[in-house]
Design a protein around this motif. Structure first.
Motif, PDB file in Angstrom:
ATOM      1  N   ASP A  68      11.841 -17.142  38.455  1.00 37.20           N
ATOM      2  CA  ASP A  68      11.691 -17.803  39.163  1.00 37.20           C
ATOM      3  C   ASP A  68      12.598 -17.462  40.758  1.00 37.20           C
ATOM      4  O   ASP A  68      11.718 -18.037  41.855  1.00 37.20           O
ATOM      5  CB  ASP A  68      11.798 -19.172  38.696  1.00 37.20           C
ATOM      6  CG  ASP A  68      10.904 -19.629  37.316  1.00 37.20           C
ATOM      7  OD1 ASP A  68       9.869 -19.207  37.721  1.00 37.20           O
ATOM      8  OD2 ASP A  68      11.146 -19.446  36.305  1.00 37.20           O
ATOM      9  N   HIS A 171      16.163 -23.451  39.685  1.00 39.65           N
ATOM     10  CA  HIS A 171      15.849 -24.252  38.571  1.00 39.65           C
ATOM     11  C   HIS A 171      14.945 -25.317  39.418  1.00 39.65           C
ATOM     12  O   HIS A 171      16.565 -25.968  40.001  1.00 39.65           O
ATOM     13  CB  HIS A 171      14.786 -24.515  37.538  1.00 39.65           C
ATOM     14  CG  HIS A 171      15.156 -23.073  37.041  1.00 39.65           C
ATOM     15  ND1 HIS A 171      15.599 -21.813  36.454  1.00 39.65           N
ATOM     16  CD2 HIS A 171      13.691 -21.975  36.656  1.00 39.65           C
ATOM     17  CE1 HIS A 171      15.424 -21.472  36.401  1.00 39.65           C
ATOM     18  NE2 HIS A 171      14.066 -21.070  36.015  1.00 39.65           N
ATOM     19  N   TRP A 173      14.675 -28.019  38.241  1.00 43.60           N
ATOM     20  CA  TRP A 173      14.722 -29.327  37.206  1.00 43.60           C
ATOM     21  C   TRP A 173      16.303 -29.465  37.184  1.00 43.60           C
ATOM     22  O   TRP A 173      16.801 -30.207  36.933  1.00 43.60           O
ATOM     23  CB  TRP A 173      14.939 -28.546  35.869  1.00 43.60           C
ATOM     24  CG  TRP A 173      13.610 -29.007  35.241  1.00 43.60           C
ATOM     25  CD1 TRP A 173      12.432 -29.357  35.876  1.00 43.60           C
ATOM     26  CD2 TRP A 173      12.968 -27.880  34.167  1.00 43.60           C
ATOM     27  NE1 TRP A 173      11.307 -28.850  35.056  1.00 43.60           N
ATOM     28  CE2 TRP A 173      12.019 -28.559  34.055  1.00 43.60           C
ATOM     29  CE3 TRP A 173      13.618 -28.141  33.430  1.00 43.60           C
ATOM     30  CZ2 TRP A 173      11.051 -28.176  33.427  1.00 43.60           C
ATOM     31  CZ3 TRP A 173      12.921 -26.848  32.068  1.00 43.60           C
ATOM     32  CH2 TRP A 173      11.647 -27.386  32.294  1.00 43.60           C
ATOM     33  N   LYS A 206       9.478 -32.697  39.490  1.00 45.42           N
ATOM     34  CA  LYS A 206       7.715 -31.895  38.911  1.00 45.42           C
ATOM     35  C   LYS A 206       6.813 -32.773  38.739  1.00 45.42           C
ATOM     36  O   LYS A 206       7.975 -34.377  37.787  1.00 45.42           O
ATOM     37  CB  LYS A 206       8.485 -30.908  37.874  1.00 45.42           C
ATOM     38  CG  LYS A 206       7.836 -29.650  37.565  1.00 45.42           C
ATOM     39  CD  LYS A 206       8.211 -28.723  37.183  1.00 45.42           C
ATOM     40  CE  LYS A 206       7.839 -27.576  36.241  1.00 45.42           C
ATOM     41  NZ  LYS A 206       7.882 -26.264  35.496  1.00 45.42           N
ATOM     42  N   HIS A 342      15.823 -21.518  31.199  1.00 44.97           N
ATOM     43  CA  HIS A 342      16.090 -22.975  31.487  1.00 44.97           C
ATOM     44  C   HIS A 342      15.717 -24.524  31.115  1.00 44.97           C
ATOM     45  O   HIS A 342      15.953 -25.215  31.353  1.00 44.97           O
ATOM     46  CB  HIS A 342      15.757 -22.863  32.789  1.00 44.97           C
ATOM     47  CG  HIS A 342      14.490 -22.728  33.073  1.00 44.97           C
ATOM     48  ND1 HIS A 342      13.800 -21.872  33.320  1.00 44.97           N
ATOM     49  CD2 HIS A 342      13.281 -23.791  33.576  1.00 44.97           C
ATOM     50  CE1 HIS A 342      12.287 -22.172  33.443  1.00 44.97           C
ATOM     51  NE2 HIS A 342      12.060 -23.247  33.816  1.00 44.97           N
TER      52      HIS A 342
END
Length: 498
Positions: A68, A171, A173, A206, A342
Motif C-alpha cells: 500500500d 496506512h 488508519w 475511512k 496492519h
C-alpha cells in the motif's frame, strides 16, 4: 490530531480521580503536574523512535510495497500538487477516492511539500501511533496510579498489533489510532461530549469507520445521562449515515466503473477480495461458522485479548472493536484473519482502553492490580520477539547491504516524470518523482518508458510474478524493443528504444 497533553490529562474532575486504592488523589497543578508527567512524554518519544526505526529499516531494505505504501505516497503527492488524489499503481490516473474514502490524507500534503519523500509518510505514521499513547497513559495514571500507568502504557506501545502495522508500509488508519484513544479515554472518564467530538472525525479516515463511530455513540447514550443520551444517538446516526453515503454515493461516483464497478471490486466473495464467490450459502457460512473458522481466526482473537489477560472483555469499551473484528473474520480474504500486516492496528487501542476501564470499574488495587499488571507485561514480553519491534535491538538491522546502494544508483538513472514499471519493492522508492506502476500487474500502464526489476527477490516477497514468469516477461520486453540500460547485482533496468 490529538488534544494537548494538559487537556487529555484532565480526563476526570479531581473529585473523580482515584488511584490504585480507589481513594481520591489530589491533582498536582502547573509545573508540578508537568514534572510528574515527563515519563509519559519520554515514553511516547522513545516509541516514536522505535516505530520510525523499524518502518524506515523495512523500506530501506526494499521490503515496502506498491500496495500500500506506493499508492498512499501517490495520493499524498496528488494532494500536495493541488488536485484530487490519483494512483498510477491502481491503474492509469485511477482516482483514489473511488477506492476508499480517506480525505484525511490531505493533512499530509503540507509536510510532504516540505519533505517530498515517501519517508515522510512513514515518519508521520510513527508519530501518530506514538502520540496515541498519551491519552491512555494520562487516563491510567489518574485512575490507577503512576506504576500501573507506566506498565500499561509500555505494554500498549510494544503491543504486537502496533508493531505489525508500523512495519508494514503506511496506512490511513494511523490517523484513527490517536482519535480512538482520545475518544475512548474521554468516554471512560465520563466526558461524553469530548468522546463524541474525538470520534466523529473517524469518518474522514475511512468509510467503514462510521460503524465504529456508531458503536461509540451507542456507548455514550448508554453510559450518559439524558443529554448525553441524545448526543450519543446523534453520534451513532451520524456515523452510520456517513458510511452509507460514502459507500453508496461518494466512492462509486469517483470509481471509473461507477456503482457496479466499485461493488464488484470490493465484493467479499469476489475476485477483488481474493475469494471465488459462492452465493448465499457461502455468505451464510461467513457470518456464522466462518467467523471462527479456520483456526487462524481464533488464534488471532486470543492474541488480541491475551495482553490484557482477557480482562478487556469485562468493559463495554471492548464493543468498539466489534465492527473491525467482524468484517475481518467475515472476509474471504485470508490475510484479514491473521496477525500480520496492519489489520490489528485499530484493535490495540480498544483492548487497552477496555483494560484500563475494566481495572478501574472493578476497583482493582494492591496485589490484585499487581498480578494483572505482571501478567500483561509477561504476555507482551513473550510476544515481543516474534514481531517487528524486536528488530530495533538486532545488530543486523543496522548493517549496510551493498545491493541497496546499487539499487539507488540504478534508480537515479530514471529521469523525473518518466513512466516506469518496477518490481513491488522498488515502486515506493520511485513513487516520489516518477509515474510508476507495478511490473506484471494487469492494470499497470502499458509500454512504459522504463522497466526496473529486482530478480533476486526472496520467494516470500515475490509478487505478482513468479521468478519464471518474470524472466519470460523480461525476455518479451527485450524482444519488444526495450534495451538494457544497466544490469547489476540482480537488478535489471530496461529503457524503451523508441
Amino acid at each position: 490530531m490529538h488534544a494537548p497533553p494538559s487537556d487529555v490529562a484532565a480526563a476526570l474532575p479531581p473529585q473523580q480521580q482515584s488511584g490504585p486504592t480507589g481513594r481520591s488523589e489530589p491533582e498536582p497543578a502547573g509545573g508540578a503536574r508537568a514534572a510528574s508527567d515527563w515519563w509519559i512524554r519520554a515514553m511516547a518519544g522513545a516509541l516514536f523512535l522505535a516505530y520510525a526505526t523499524v518502518s524506515l529499516h523495512v523500506h530501506g531494505h526494499l521490503l515496502s510495497h506498491s500496495f500500500d505504501l506506493g499508492i498512499f505516497v501517490q495520493a499524498v503527492r496528488s494532494y500536495a500538487g493541488g488536485h484530487l488524489p490519483v494512483s498510477e499503481i491502481k491503474g492509469p490516473d485511477f482516482p483514489v477516492l473511488g477506492d476508499h474514502f480517506s480525505p484525511v490524507l490531505a493533512l499530509l500534503a503540507p509536510p510532504y511539500r516540505l519533505w517530498p519523500s515517501v519517508r515522510m509518510l512513514l515518519v508521520a505514521q510513527a508519530a501518530l501511533v506514538a502520540v496515541s499513547l498519551l491519552p491512555l497513559a494520562f487516563w491510567a495514571r489518574r485512575t490507577l496510579g503512576t506504576p500501573a500507568a507506566a506498565v500499561i502504557s509500555a505494554c500498549y506501545g510494544l503491543s504486537w498489533g502496533l508493531a505489525s502495522a508500523v512495519a508494514f508500509d503506511f496506512h490511513e488508519w494511523a490517523f484513527a489510532v490517536p482519535l480512538l484513544t482520545c475518544s475512548l479515554a474521554a468516554l471512560g472518564s465520563g466526558r461524553m461530549r469530548a468522546a463524541a467530538y474525538w470520534a466523529l472525525p473517524l469518518v474522514l479516515v475511512k468509510e467503514d469507520l462510521g460503524i465504529t463511530v456508531a458503536v461509540i455513540g451507542l456507548l455514550i447514550a448508554w453510559r450518559g445521562g439524558r443529554a448525553e443520551r441524545r448526543l450519543g444517538l446523534a453520534t451513532a446516526a451520524a456515523g452510520l449515515a456517513a458510511t452509507a453515503v460514502c459507500v453508496t454515493l461518494v466512492i462509486p461516483a469517483f470509481h471509473p466503473g461507477g456503482f457496479h464497478g466499485y461493488f464488484a471490486s470490493h465484493n467479499p466473495g469476489g475476485e477483488g477480495a481474493g475469494g471465488s464467490g459462492g452465493g448465499a450459502l457461502e455468505l451464510l457460512h461467513q457470518v456464522t461458522l466462518g467467523l471462527i473458522t479456520p483456526q487462524e481466526k481464533v488464534t488471532t482473537l486470543i492474541l488480541v485479548l491475551a495482553p490484557t489477560l482477557f480482562l478487556a472483555l469485562r468493559s463495554p469499551l471492548a464493543l468498539v472493536a466489534l465492527p473491525t473484528m467482524l468484517w475481518r473474520f467475515g472476509s474471504s480474504y485470508a490475510p484479514h484473519w491473521g496477525t500480520g500486516y496492519h489489520y490489528s492496528m485499530l484493535v490495540m487501542p480498544v483492548v487497552f482502553a477496555a483494560f484500563i476501564d475494566a481495572l478501574h470499574r472493578r476497583g482493582t488495587s494492591g496485589r490484585s492490580l499487581g498480578r494483572y499488571l505482571a501478567g500483561c507485561a509477561a504476555v507482551t514480553l513473550l510476544l515481543l520477539p516474534h514481531y517487528p519491534l524486536w528488530q530495533v535491538v538486532q545488530p543486523s538491522t543496522y548493517r549496510a547491504d551493498p545491493r541497496l546502494a546499487v539499487a539507488d544508483r540504478m534508480m537515479a538513472l530514471i529521469p523525473d516524470g518518466a513512466t516506469v514499471q518496477a518490481s513491488d519493492g522498488l515502486v515506493p522508492h520511485l513513487a516520489d518523482r516518477t509515474s510508476v506502476s507495478l511490473y506484471g500487474w494487469e492494470d499497470s500502464r502499458r509500454d512504459p518508458q522504463w522497466i526496473m526489476v529486482d530478480t533476486l527477490v526472496a520467494p516470500q516477497y515475490r509478487w505478482p510474478l513468479s521468478s519464471m514468469d518474470e524472466q519470460i516477461a523480461l525476455a518479451a520486453a527485450r524482444a519488444g524493443g526495450y534495451v538494457p540500460a544497466a544490469e547489476r547485482a540482480g537488478f535489471v533496468l530496461l529503457k524503451r528504444a523508441i
